[in-house]
Design a protein around this motif. Structure first.
Motif, mmCIF file in Angstrom:
data_model
loop_
_atom_site.group_PDB
_atom_site.id
_atom_site.type_symbol
_atom_site.label_atom_id
_atom_site.label_comp_id
_atom_site.label_asym_id
_atom_site.label_seq_id
_atom_site.Cartn_x
_atom_site.Cartn_y
_atom_site.Cartn_z
ATOM 1 N N LEU A 1 0.873 -1.166 0.102
ATOM 2 C CA LEU A 1 0.108 -0.041 0.052
ATOM 3 C C LEU A 1 0.905 1.261 -0.088
ATOM 4 C CD1 LEU A 1 -2.746 -1.063 2.546
ATOM 5 C CD2 LEU A 1 -2.973 -0.760 -0.064
ATOM 6 N N ARG A 2 2.018 1.283 0.467
ATOM 7 C CA ARG A 2 2.961 2.519 0.421
ATOM 8 C C ARG A 2 3.312 2.469 -0.857
ATOM 9 N NH1 ARG A 2 4.216 4.896 5.046
ATOM 10 N NH2 ARG A 2 3.692 4.028 7.142
ATOM 11 N N ILE A 3 3.781 1.477 -1.570
ATOM 12 C CA ILE A 3 4.238 1.385 -3.031
ATOM 13 C C ILE A 3 3.007 2.080 -3.796
ATOM 14 C CG2 ILE A 3 4.744 0.012 -5.033
ATOM 15 C CD1 ILE A 3 6.123 -1.788 -3.100
ATOM 16 N N ALA A 4 1.909 1.751 -3.401
ATOM 17 C CA ALA A 4 0.691 2.251 -4.115
ATOM 18 C C ALA A 4 0.547 3.744 -4.051
ATOM 19 C CB ALA A 4 -0.702 1.702 -3.732
ATOM 20 N N LEU A 5 0.732 4.072 -2.686
ATOM 21 C CA LEU A 5 0.722 5.668 -2.689
ATOM 22 C C LEU A 5 1.745 6.498 -3.293
ATOM 23 C CD1 LEU A 5 -0.846 7.750 -0.880
ATOM 24 C CD2 LEU A 5 0.740 7.329 1.064
ATOM 25 N N THR A 6 2.858 5.983 -3.145
ATOM 26 C CA THR A 6 4.037 6.636 -4.077
ATOM 27 C C THR A 6 3.579 6.622 -5.478
ATOM 28 O OG1 THR A 6 5.574 5.637 -2.306
ATOM 29 C CG2 THR A 6 6.520 6.616 -4.525
ATOM 30 N N ARG A 7 3.278 5.422 -6.052
ATOM 31 C CA ARG A 7 2.788 5.477 -7.656
ATOM 32 C C ARG A 7 1.702 6.367 -7.803
ATOM 33 N NH1 ARG A 7 3.986 -0.918 -8.871
ATOM 34 N NH2 ARG A 7 6.263 -0.775 -8.463
ATOM 35 N N THR A 8 0.851 6.691 -6.971
ATOM 36 C CA THR A 8 -0.314 7.427 -7.276
ATOM 37 C C THR A 8 -0.331 8.977 -7.033
ATOM 38 O OG1 THR A 8 -1.338 6.811 -5.278
ATOM 39 C CG2 THR A 8 -2.041 5.419 -6.933
ATOM 40 N N ARG A 9 0.726 9.530 -6.628
ATOM 41 C CA ARG A 9 1.206 10.605 -6.345
ATOM 42 C C ARG A 9 1.327 11.529 -7.728
ATOM 43 N NH1 ARG A 9 5.062 9.939 -1.143
ATOM 44 N NH2 ARG A 9 3.434 9.840 0.445
ATOM 45 N N SER A 10 1.452 10.903 -8.929
ATOM 46 C CA SER A 10 1.660 11.857 -9.994
ATOM 47 C C SER A 10 0.952 10.977 -11.082
ATOM 48 C CB SER A 10 3.144 11.950 -10.510
ATOM 49 O OG SER A 10 3.700 10.532 -10.485
ATOM 50 N N ARG A 11 0.210 11.845 -12.049
ATOM 51 C CA ARG A 11 -0.351 11.402 -13.333
ATOM 52 C C ARG A 11 -1.537 10.408 -12.882
ATOM 53 N NH1 ARG A 11 3.378 9.438 -17.688
ATOM 54 N NH2 ARG A 11 4.365 8.364 -15.965
ATOM 55 N N CYS A 12 -2.067 10.363 -11.962
ATOM 56 C CA CYS A 12 -3.094 9.309 -11.456
ATOM 57 C C CYS A 12 -4.295 10.245 -10.899
ATOM 58 C CB CYS A 12 -2.770 8.581 -10.462
ATOM 59 S SG CYS A 12 -1.485 7.104 -10.978
ATOM 60 N N HIS A 13 -5.481 9.544 -11.101
ATOM 61 C CA HIS A 13 -6.514 10.200 -10.736
ATOM 62 C C HIS A 13 -6.709 10.051 -8.953
ATOM 63 C CE1 HIS A 13 -10.788 11.023 -9.668
ATOM 64 N NE2 HIS A 13 -11.022 11.670 -10.900
ATOM 65 N N PRO A 14 -7.152 11.366 -8.549
ATOM 66 C CA PRO A 14 -7.035 11.405 -7.036
ATOM 67 C C PRO A 14 -7.692 10.423 -6.126
ATOM 68 C CG PRO A 14 -8.153 13.369 -7.848
ATOM 69 C CD PRO A 14 -7.301 12.644 -8.945
ATOM 70 N N ARG A 15 -8.682 9.890 -6.960
ATOM 71 C CA ARG A 15 -9.479 8.518 -6.241
ATOM 72 C C ARG A 15 -8.590 7.571 -5.824
ATOM 73 N NH1 ARG A 15 -15.254 5.948 -8.270
ATOM 74 N NH2 ARG A 15 -15.750 4.773 -6.428
ATOM 75 N N LEU A 16 -7.731 7.373 -6.570
ATOM 76 C CA LEU A 16 -6.773 5.904 -6.548
ATOM 77 C C LEU A 16 -5.849 6.235 -5.424
ATOM 78 C CD1 LEU A 16 -6.026 3.256 -7.486
ATOM 79 C CD2 LEU A 16 -4.382 4.350 -9.194
#
Length: 839
Positions: A482-497
Motif C-alpha cells: 500500500l505504501r508503494i501504491a501511495l508512491t505510484r499514485t502521487r503523479s499522473r493518477c486520478h486522485p480517487r486512486l
C-alpha cells in the motif's frame, strides 16, 4: 432597470448588445411606450433607427425638434455633435435618446462625433444604444467616469417561466422536461423560442420528439441565423466556425490544432462582432462554447464537407484534448471515427483513468452502442469488473470476471498488450477476493508484481494486492504494498486512486491495532476527498467510518455530521435501497447513533438491522476490531437484551468461534451474573497471541477483572485491571471501560495506585463522569479543596496551616464532608470520592 439608468441624472449611457432577435429593440420600445410615460411623464424620447444610408446628425436634429442648420463642418464630424449638444443644453427637458442598430454606424467621422456626443452630452440626456456589437469607439472613457452601463445577451435572455408563457401564447404547453430541453437549445434567445413555439404548435403529439428534431435546426431557424448573422461573416471566419464546432467547447490551443493556427485573431474577431459565444475559465484555460443552435448549423456544414475531413478534424480534436488531460471530452470524437485503431490505443492508455473518474458506466455504454467489437476485449471486460467493484456491485463484478476469462481463453491477445492484461488480471482478482470475503482463501500473491508501465495500473495493482494481503493477516506485506501504491499514485493518477490507497492504509493500521495511526490516516484520506471534491464517494465514507470508530474507541465525541454521512442510504444500481458505501460504515454510524440518539430504542433497532445485513451481504472478516462486541454492548445498554442475544448467536453461526464472537457471548454471560462462566470464556483470550486486536485484549481483561471482583478475588482483580490499563494506555483506548459494567468503579477503587499509568486512568475516569451515579449532596468549594488534600496523608493541622485557617474550621468542613458522603473515616471518604468521580 431602464428607469434606474434614466434616473441617473449624469448623462448616463446604456449599451445593449446582442444578436438579432434577442429582444434589444422590443425591450426599449416597450419601456419607452408604456413604462416611461408613467414613471417619467415629463421626459421626451428621441428614437433614431440607423440604416446604412442614414445621416446621423440631421436625423437626430429632426427627432429632437431642432430645426437649426448644421455647422457647415464635415457632415458627420465633431462639429455636428457640438451643435446638437448646444441645442440640448439650452433645453432643460429630460431626454432619452435611443440609437437603434447602432452597429451600422461605420463612417469614421460619424463615429468620432458619436464618441464626442456620449462624453459631453448634458446631464439631462440619457442615451440608449442598441447594437449587435459594440460600435468601434473608446468606451473605456465612459467606463472610467462610471457613466456606462452594459447589457448583453444573458441580461435579455428569457427565463424558463417566460419561455413557458411565450409557448403557451402559441397554444403549446410544455412539460418540465421539454421546457428544460427547449432552454438548453435556445439559452433564452427570444426569437428562437418564438420560432420553436410556432414549430411545436404545428406538430401535434409528443413535444419531446419535436424538440429532438429541433436539435438539427429546421429552415425557420436557419433562415434567421443565416440571413441575419452567418451571411454577414467573411469566408475565413465561417471556415473557422465550421472546424471549431466539432468539439462542444474548445480552447485557443485546440482551435489552432484544428485549423492550423491563427485562432487568436479569429477569436478576437468573433468577440468584436459579439458573436453568440460564451467563455469560461477552467483549469487555467479559457474554454469557448458556441450557442447550441449555431453549433448545430456549423456541425451540419462540417458533415457536408465529407466523412474523411470530419474524421480528420475529430482525430485532431481528440489528440489535443488528450494532451490537455480532457479524456472525457476526447472519447466521443474517437467513437465517431470509423477506424477503431485510434480508439483502441486511447482505451489501452486511458480507460482505467476514466473508470476511476466515475465515467466507467458511460464509457461502456458508449462502446456497446458504437464499438461492440472493441468492448469484447478481455482488458475492457476486466475494467468492467473494476467499475462494478467501485460501485459496490460484487455480483456484476463476478459475472464480468467470468466473461473476461472466457474471452481470454478464446483470444489471448488484447488491445492493452500481455503485460497490462496480466497486471490488471492480478489486480482485479485480488480486489474481487476482498469484495467477496475470499481474500484468506486465495492463493499466495506473487512477491513481485507484474509491471504494467502505467502509473495508474501499477498503483491499482499495488492497492488491491496490498489490501488482500492485509486482510489475510500478512499486515507487513500489505502495508508495504500500500505504501508503494501511495508512491505510484502521487503523479499522473486520478486522485480517487490516492484516496483509496490512504484509506486502505488506515484499514491496515486498524487491523494492526494502531488506533491513533488509523485515525490520522483516515483524516488524511478525508482531506484528500475535500481537496478534490470526492466527498460523495464510497471510499470517503469508509475513511469517515474509520476516523469515527477510532474516535469512538478513544473516547472522543463523534461529529453529528459523521453520523448522518455513515447512516445515509441511497438507491443502488439494482434499484434497491441500501447504504452509500456498504453495510460496514453503516454499522459504525448506527453504533454511534445508538449512544447519542434521543430515541435509543429506534436507534438500537437500526443497529440490529444494519449489523444483520452486514452478516448477510458483506465479507465476514469485516467484523473485527471489537465492532461486534461493541454492538452487543450498545444493545445491552439500550435494554435490548433479547436482541443482543440473537445477534451474538447469529454472529457465532456465521463467523464461527472468533475472539469477537467469544467476547459477545461473555458480555451476555456477565449481564446474566454468571461470573465463573465469564472467566472460563475469556481466559483463552488473555494469553498473548499474535494478531489479537488490542480492543479484544482490553475487553477480555476488563471482563476478567469484573468477574473476579464479583467473586471476591482481589489479587486477580488488581492484576487484570493493571494488564488492561497497560494495553489501553499504549493505544489510548477508553471505550471498553465504559462498556463493561463496573470497570470504572474498579478504577475509582484503585485510583492513584497505577504508577505512571495513573494519569491515563484519571483521564478515563473523567471521561465517564457524566455516567456516574451520584447520590449525595454537592460539596462546597472549600469542602472540595479539603477533600483533595486527603490523599496526601497530611494531618488536619497541616491542612489548616496550608489553607491559613484554624484547625477547628478544617474539622468542621471534614464533618460536613463525612455527612454528605455518608462516611465516617478518611479511608471510607477516599473510596466514596473515587467511586463518584470527586477524586
Amino acid at each position: 432597470m431602464l428607469d434606474a439608468v434614466a434616473d441617473g441624472g449624469h448623462g448616463g449611457v446604456l449599451l445593449i448588445c446582442g444578436a438579432v432577435g434577442i429582444g434589444k429593440t422590443v425591450a426599449v420600445a416597450e419601456w419607452a411606450a408604456q413604462q416611461l410615460p408613467h414613471t417619467h411623464h415629463d421626459t421626451r424620447v428621441a428614437w433614431v433607427t440607423i440604416r446604412e444610408q442614414t445621416s446621423l446628425w440631421p436625423e437626430l436634429r429632426s427627432c429632437l425638434g431642432s430645426s437649426g442648420p448644421g455647422t457647415g463642418q464635415p457632415a458627420a464630424g465633431v462639429g455636428e455633435a457640438e451643435a446638437v449638444i448646444a441645442a440640448l443644453a439650452d433645453d432643460s427637458t429630460p431626454t432619452v435618446l435611443v440609437l437603434d442598430d447602432a452597429h451600422l454606424i461605420t463612417d469614421p467621422l460619424a463615429l468620432a462625433g458619436l464618441e464626442y456626443f456620449l462624453q459631453y452630452a448634458p446631464p439631462t440626456v440619457t442615451t440608449v444604444l442598441c447594437a449587435r456589437f459594440d460600435p468601434p469607439i473608446r468606451w473605456h472613457l465612459l467606463e472610467l467616469n462610471s457613466r456606462l452601463t452594459r447589457w448583453t445577451a444573458p441580461d435579455l435572455a428569457l427565463s424558463a417561466e417566460e419561455a413557458a408563457d411565450l409557448c403557451a401564447e402559441h397554444g403549446c404547453d410544455l412539460d418540465p422536461q421539454s421546457l428544460r430541453t427547449l432552454m438548453s437549445l435556445t439559452e433564452g434567445w427570444a426569437a428562437l423560442i418564438r420560432i420553436a413555439a410556432i414549430y411545436l404548435a404545428a406538430h401535434d403529439g409528443d413535444h419531446r420528439d419535436a424538440l429532438t428534431a429541433l436539435a438539427r435546426p429546421p429552415h425557420a431557424f436557419t433562415d434567421l441565423l443565416v440571413g441575419e448573422l452567418i451571411d454577414t461573416l467573411p469566408p475565413a471566419l465561417r471556415q473557422f466556425l465550421t472546424c471549431t464546432s466539432i468539439p462542444e467547447e474548445f480552447t485557443e490551443e485546440l482551435a489552432d490544432a484544428m485549423v492550423g493556427g491563427g485562432s487568436a485573431h479569429r477569436l478576437y474577431e468573433l468577440d468584436r462582432i459579439n458573436f453568440p459565444m460564451t467563455s469560461q475559465t477552467r483549469g487555467g484555460r479559457v474554454w469557448h462554447t458556441y450557442h447550441p443552435m449555431l453549433r448545430a448549423y456549423f456541425l451540419a456544414e462540417a458533415n457536408r464537407l465529407g466523412a474523411d475531413l470530419c474524421s480528420d478534424l475529430r482525430l485532431r480534436a481528440a489528440r489535443q484534448l488528450m494532451s490537455a488531460g480532457e479524456l472525457r471530452a476526447a472519447l466521443p470524437h474517437l467513437l465517431t471515427v470509423a477506424d477503431h485503431r485510434p480508439l483502441a490505443g486511447f482505451l489501452a492508455e486511458h480507460a482505467l483513468a476514466l473508470v476511476f473518474a466515475g465515467d466507467g458506466e458511460s464509457l461502456f455504454d458508449s462502446l456497446a452502442e458504437t464499438a461492440p467489437d472493441v468492448l469484447a476485449d478481455p482488458y475492457l471486460r476486466l475494467l468492467q469488473v473494476t467499475d462494478a467493484l467501485l460501485h459496490g456491485d460484487s455480483g456484476s463484478a463476478q459475472a464480468y470476471r467470468d466473461s473476461a476469462r472466457l474471452l481470454a481463453d478464446d483470444d489471448p491477445l488484447s488491445l492493452a498488450g500481455p503485460h497490462r492484461l496480466e497486471a490488471l488480471t492480478t489486480a482485479v482478482d485480488a480486489e474481487l477476493a476482498v469484495a467477496t470475503g475470499n481474500a484468506v482463501e486465495t492463493g499466495v500473491f506473487p512477491d513481485r508484481m507484474p509491471p504494467a508501465d502505467r502509473p495508474d495500473l501499477d498503483g491499482y495493482l499495488a492497492v488491491t494486492t496490498g489490501t488482500a494481503l492485509a486482510l489475510r493477516g500478512e499486515l507487513a506485506r500489505g502495508e508495504e504494498r500500500l505504501r508503494i501504491a501511495l508512491t505510484r499514485t502521487r503523479s499522473r493518477c486520478h486522485p480517487r486512486l490516492r484516496l483509496i490507497a490512504v484509506t486502505r492504509l488506515a484499514v491496515t493500521a486498524g487491523l494492526a491495532g494502531s488506533i491513533t495511526t488509523m485515525r490520522q490516516r483516515a483524516e488524511r484520506a478525508c482531506a484528500i476527498a475535500r481537496d478534490h471534491d470526492l466527498l460523495d464517494l464510497p471510499e470517503t465514507v469508509h475513511a469517515t467510518a474509520l476516523e469515527a470508530y477510532g474516535a469512538y474507541l478513544q473516547g472522543t465525541e463523534p461529529q453529528p455530521g459523521h453520523i448522518r454521512i455513515l447512516c445515509a442510504e441511497h438507491i443502488r444500481r439494482d434499484g434497491t435501497p441500501g447504504p452509500v458505501a456498504g453495510w460496514l460504515p453503516h454499522v459504525v454510524g448506527s453504533l454511534l447513533d445508538c449512544h447519542h440518539s434521543a430515541d435509543r430504542g429506534a436507534a438500537a433497532d437500526r443497529l440490529r438491522r444494519s449489523i444483520g445485513r452486514l452478516l448477510d451481504a458483506d465479507p465476514p472478516p469485516a467484523l473485527s476490531g471489537g465492532l461486534l462486541s461493541a454492538a452487543v454492548w450498545a444493545l445491552l445498554g439500550a435494554g435490548e437484551t433479547v436482541t443482543a442475544q440473537q445477534l451474538a448467536e447469529r454472529a457465532r453461526i456465521v463467523l464461527g468461534r472468533t475472539p469477537d464472537t467469544v467476547l459477545s457471548g461473555a458480555a451476555l454471560t456477565a449481564v446474566a451474573g454468571n461470573h465463573h462462566g465469564v472467566v472460563l470464556q475469556v481466559e483463552p483470550l488473555l494469553t498473548p497471541t499474535p494478531g489479537l486486536h488490542p480492543v479484544t485484549q482490553l475487553t477480555s481483561w476488563l471482563l476478567y477483572a469484573r468477574a473476579h471482583h464479583q467473586l471476591g478475588n482481589d489479587s486477580k482483580t488488581r492484576e487484570a485491571v493493571d494488564n488492561g490499563l497497560c494495553i489501553a494506555a499504549t493505544h489510548r483506548i477508553t471505550r471498553p471501560f465504559f462498556d463493561v459494567p463496573g470497570t470504572i468503579e474498579l478504577l475509582d477503587y484503585y485510583a492513584g495506585c497505577f504508577g505512571h499509568r495513573s494519569a491515563f486512568a484519571d483521564t478515563v475516569r473523567a471521561g465517564h463522569h457524566s455516567r456516574r451515579r451520584i447520590d449525595h449532596p454537592a460539596l462546597t468549594a472549600t469542602e472540595l479543596t479539603i477533600l483533595r488534600q486527603l490523599p496526601s496523608g497530611r494531618t488536619t493541622q497541616h491542612i489548616a496551616d496550608d489553607l491559613g485557617v484554624s484547625i477547628n474550621t478544617v474539622k468542621t468542613h471534614m464533618r460536613g464532608i463525612y455527612a454528605k458522603l455518608g462516611t465516617s473515616s478518611r479511608m471510607e471518604t477516599l473510596q466514596e470520592a473515587r467511586r463518584t468521580g470527586l477524586l
